[in-house]
Design a protein around this motif. Sequence first.
Motif, mmCIF file in Angstrom:
data_model
loop_
_atom_site.group_PDB
_atom_site.id
_atom_site.type_symbol
_atom_site.label_atom_id
_atom_site.label_comp_id
_atom_site.label_asym_id
_atom_site.label_seq_id
_atom_site.Cartn_x
_atom_site.Cartn_y
_atom_site.Cartn_z
ATOM 1 N N HIS A 33 0.846 -1.188 0.000
ATOM 2 C CA HIS A 33 0.000 0.000 0.000
ATOM 3 C C HIS A 33 0.885 1.243 0.000
ATOM 4 O O HIS A 33 2.106 1.158 0.112
ATOM 5 N N ALA A 34 0.243 2.394 -0.136
ATOM 6 C CA ALA A 34 0.952 3.670 -0.103
ATOM 7 C C ALA A 34 0.112 4.672 0.689
ATOM 8 O O ALA A 34 -1.126 4.583 0.728
ATOM 9 N N LEU A 35 0.798 5.603 1.334
ATOM 10 C CA LEU A 35 0.148 6.691 2.053
ATOM 11 C C LEU A 35 0.586 7.999 1.423
ATOM 12 O O LEU A 35 1.787 8.243 1.258
ATOM 13 N N VAL A 36 -0.375 8.824 1.066
ATOM 14 C CA VAL A 36 -0.069 10.052 0.334
ATOM 15 C C VAL A 36 -0.779 11.227 1.003
ATOM 16 O O VAL A 36 -1.987 11.163 1.273
ATOM 17 N N ASP A 37 -0.020 12.306 1.278
ATOM 18 C CA ASP A 37 -0.605 13.522 1.822
ATOM 19 C C ASP A 37 -1.079 14.410 0.677
ATOM 20 O O ASP A 37 -0.304 14.721 -0.239
ATOM 21 N N VAL A 38 -2.331 14.835 0.739
ATOM 22 C CA VAL A 38 -2.941 15.693 -0.279
ATOM 23 C C VAL A 38 -3.648 16.842 0.432
ATOM 24 O O VAL A 38 -4.196 16.659 1.526
ATOM 25 N N HIS A 39 -3.609 18.016 -0.181
ATOM 26 C CA HIS A 39 -4.292 19.158 0.431
ATOM 27 C C HIS A 39 -5.753 18.803 0.676
ATOM 28 O O HIS A 39 -6.440 18.281 -0.204
ATOM 29 N N GLN A 40 -6.227 19.101 1.891
ATOM 30 C CA GLN A 40 -7.558 18.667 2.309
ATOM 31 C C GLN A 40 -8.690 19.214 1.429
ATOM 32 O O GLN A 40 -9.746 18.587 1.306
ATOM 33 N N ASP A 41 -8.461 20.353 0.764
ATOM 34 C CA ASP A 41 -9.513 20.923 -0.086
ATOM 35 C C ASP A 41 -9.749 20.104 -1.349
ATOM 36 O O ASP A 41 -10.774 20.275 -2.027
ATOM 37 N N HIS A 42 -8.777 19.253 -1.709
ATOM 38 C CA HIS A 42 -8.876 18.519 -2.972
ATOM 39 C C HIS A 42 -8.920 17.011 -2.778
ATOM 40 O O HIS A 42 -8.999 16.267 -3.765
ATOM 41 N N ALA A 43 -8.850 16.522 -1.532
ATOM 42 C CA ALA A 43 -8.771 15.083 -1.277
ATOM 43 C C ALA A 43 -10.033 14.350 -1.747
ATOM 44 O O ALA A 43 -9.946 13.311 -2.417
ATOM 45 N N ASP A 44 -11.218 14.864 -1.415
ATOM 46 C CA ASP A 44 -12.461 14.190 -1.789
ATOM 47 C C ASP A 44 -12.630 14.121 -3.300
ATOM 48 O O ASP A 44 -13.002 13.079 -3.859
ATOM 49 N N ALA A 45 -12.354 15.241 -3.980
ATOM 50 C CA ALA A 45 -12.486 15.268 -5.443
ATOM 51 C C ALA A 45 -11.502 14.307 -6.098
ATOM 52 O O ALA A 45 -11.829 13.636 -7.084
ATOM 53 N N LEU A 46 -10.310 14.225 -5.537
ATOM 54 C CA LEU A 46 -9.296 13.311 -6.071
ATOM 55 C C LEU A 46 -9.782 11.869 -5.977
ATOM 56 O O LEU A 46 -9.695 11.108 -6.956
ATOM 57 N N CYS A 47 -10.277 11.474 -4.815
ATOM 58 C CA CYS A 47 -10.764 10.097 -4.632
ATOM 59 C C CYS A 47 -11.889 9.787 -5.615
ATOM 60 O O CYS A 47 -11.957 8.684 -6.175
ATOM 61 N N LYS A 48 -12.777 10.746 -5.820
ATOM 62 C CA LYS A 48 -13.888 10.545 -6.743
ATOM 63 C C LYS A 48 -13.383 10.397 -8.180
ATOM 64 O O LYS A 48 -13.836 9.518 -8.919
ATOM 65 N N ASN A 49 -12.440 11.252 -8.578
ATOM 66 C CA ASN A 49 -11.920 11.209 -9.947
ATOM 67 C C ASN A 49 -11.151 9.924 -10.237
ATOM 68 O O ASN A 49 -11.073 9.484 -11.388
ATOM 69 N N LEU A 50 -10.563 9.320 -9.184
ATOM 70 C CA LEU A 50 -9.745 8.117 -9.372
ATOM 71 C C LEU A 50 -10.510 6.833 -9.085
ATOM 72 O O LEU A 50 -9.919 5.746 -9.090
ATOM 73 N N SER A 51 -11.810 6.935 -8.835
ATOM 74 C CA SER A 51 -12.591 5.763 -8.408
ATOM 75 C C SER A 51 -12.601 4.641 -9.442
ATOM 76 O O SER A 51 -12.741 3.469 -9.090
ATOM 77 N N LYS A 52 -12.437 4.975 -10.713
ATOM 78 C CA LYS A 52 -12.455 3.950 -11.761
ATOM 79 C C LYS A 52 -11.113 3.841 -12.486
ATOM 80 O O LYS A 52 -11.027 3.217 -13.545
ATOM 81 N N SER A 53 -10.083 4.428 -11.921
ATOM 82 C CA SER A 53 -8.771 4.423 -12.567
ATOM 83 C C SER A 53 -8.011 3.136 -12.266
ATOM 84 O O SER A 53 -8.368 2.367 -11.356
ATOM 85 N N LYS A 54 -6.954 2.927 -13.047
ATOM 86 C CA LYS A 54 -6.040 1.807 -12.824
ATOM 87 C C LYS A 54 -4.619 2.345 -12.668
ATOM 88 O O LYS A 54 -4.263 3.346 -13.281
ATOM 89 N N LEU A 55 -3.845 1.663 -11.863
ATOM 90 C CA LEU A 55 -2.429 2.008 -11.681
ATOM 91 C C LEU A 55 -1.627 0.752 -11.961
ATOM 92 O O LEU A 55 -1.855 -0.290 -11.348
ATOM 93 N N ARG A 56 -0.697 0.855 -12.918
ATOM 94 C CA ARG A 56 0.045 -0.335 -13.353
ATOM 95 C C ARG A 56 -0.932 -1.436 -13.805
ATOM 96 O O ARG A 56 -0.746 -2.617 -13.517
ATOM 97 N N ASN A 57 -2.007 -1.015 -14.497
ATOM 98 C CA ASN A 57 -3.040 -1.915 -15.024
ATOM 99 C C ASN A 57 -3.751 -2.703 -13.936
ATOM 100 O O ASN A 57 -4.277 -3.797 -14.183
ATOM 101 N N GLN A 58 -3.800 -2.182 -12.736
ATOM 102 C CA GLN A 58 -4.473 -2.854 -11.626
ATOM 103 C C GLN A 58 -5.473 -1.907 -10.974
ATOM 104 O O GLN A 58 -5.201 -0.723 -10.809
ATOM 105 N N ARG A 59 -6.617 -2.453 -10.609
ATOM 106 C CA ARG A 59 -7.592 -1.692 -9.848
ATOM 107 C C ARG A 59 -7.064 -1.469 -8.433
ATOM 108 O O ARG A 59 -6.275 -2.257 -7.918
#
Length: 562
Positions: free
Chosen positions: A527-553
């Motif tokens: 796993h990974a832990l990433v610090d993101v500005h709190q004003d953009h954290a929710d939008a980021l999670c929503k935008n990445l909900s269907k993304s893949k990283l290294r071809n993996q969900r």
Amino acid sequence: MTDIAFSDLELKPELLEAIHKLGFESPSPIQAQAIPPIMEGKDIIGLSETGSGKTAAFTLPALQMIDTELNHAQVLILSPTRELCIQVCEEVHRLGSQMQGLRAVPVYGGTPIDRQMRQLKQGAHIIVGTPGRLLDHLRRKTLKPATIQLAILDEADRMLDMGFREDMEDLLGALHNDHQTLFFSATMNKHVDRLIQKFGNDPEEVSIKRQTKTVSTIAQSYYEVRNRSKVEVLTRLIDMDNPRLAIIFCNTKRSVDECTEALLARGYAADRLHGDISQQLRERTTRRFRDGKFELLVATDVAARGLDIDDVDAVFNYDIPQDPEDYVHRIGRTGRAGREGKAVSFVFGRDIYRLQSIEKYTKQHIQREKIPSQEEVEGRRADQLFSMVQGRLEQEVSRSYRHYIDRLLDQGHTATDIASSLFELLREAIGREGEEIVEDRPDYNPNKDRGARRSREKGRGKENRRERGDRGDRRDGKRGKEPHMSTLFLSLGKAAGVRPSDILGMFYREGKIPDNTVGQIQLFDRHALVDVHQDHADALCKNLSKSKLRNQRFRIGPDRMA
């Protein structure tokens, strides 16, 4: 510099006039070698370090080919970050200041897209943007690739490192085959070479050897200073050395404003430069600083770009820069024309690792110094006061105040008492009230504090397993996290081949968050832990909900152990 002049490059009179007004005498090596083949219509691979003048190397021929009578985009410039977009667009406006009707627009994430859409629909001859936002405009059809004659990739290696490869390929693939492409990069690696092989048309390589990164006449040092003590330490150092002109670099506009206000409140002659200040006011401020109307200029890297003043005695890195190249550019403002200069950096906590990266990059040791005490500063002020009075006594000065002295002597005061009182008044007039800081305490130990912070960040304790994913490499304890940041959990790690650059690129590209909103990235096996500005954290999670990283969900969401 080179043996040729800008007039030898067959540039438009309007461009030569702008160059003359900006004070440029002759082209830099990258400009002299790159501009002629670009103007012949050839594709170019420009290998040159940041700060070598490469922006003008592609901006001047781009402006040369622009037809301002046409109301559509003709040049597309890709840059990795918002800050670089702004810098390049400002350079376009500076070099094209004498061209009637020229329109250049910067487009980047983190700002409303509607305004950019209106600007593009009104017609922009040159578009400067980050790959992600440009791709948005391409999909919305506000960027029309059919009219682009020249595409420029500024810092191609950095864009690839940030994960913009697919965006760059999509943008270049949408352009017509007969367009001209310029690839500018600090390094040539396999990823850059692959991009050039795919989209270049028999490009000509222009390579400028890396020059010495720092000047030997610049004395470099650093002080370990907490944020709340920076102003006090800065003023002590200024009082100790009394520089005629000094530049204080900050990383943000807010930091510039706060530092400037604090200096003014303490009686220093200071002014500021940052991106929210109009170009006209910037030029006025720069001119006043060059003329010595004030002694301290507080600025961001963006605002100070192109600042060319030979008499700067000292540079202060109030905030340590993120990029070692920025450090080199900053301290290069002093120690010019063979003069001695001084570069001072303030570091604290994790900043020490940035400093180590700078030392490795420049291959030079930066000396740690002890913060001068209030007593030392007061002693130096007294010495300066003595020298000032002594110098006045040695001059042929008017004796118009002699009658005041005679009156005081007639009242029974001794010459010694009179002189002591005058010295005291003078000291109070030019002196400044200092304040005690934690760093003054005899038992203060920054190394001890840093070690404690590192222990807290790494955490101690037993292993944990939760959320259906193996978190066996996660330790209990608090991580060192900056204010206004939220910690996100991402369910992929080293075992999946994930690298920090993969996460960073995905967050900015697919997460559609503004530049400089990602903080610390901790990568574990699963796993990974990433610090993101709190004003953009929710939008980021929503935008990445269907993304893949290294071809993996993957799963992404707030870290429940934060």
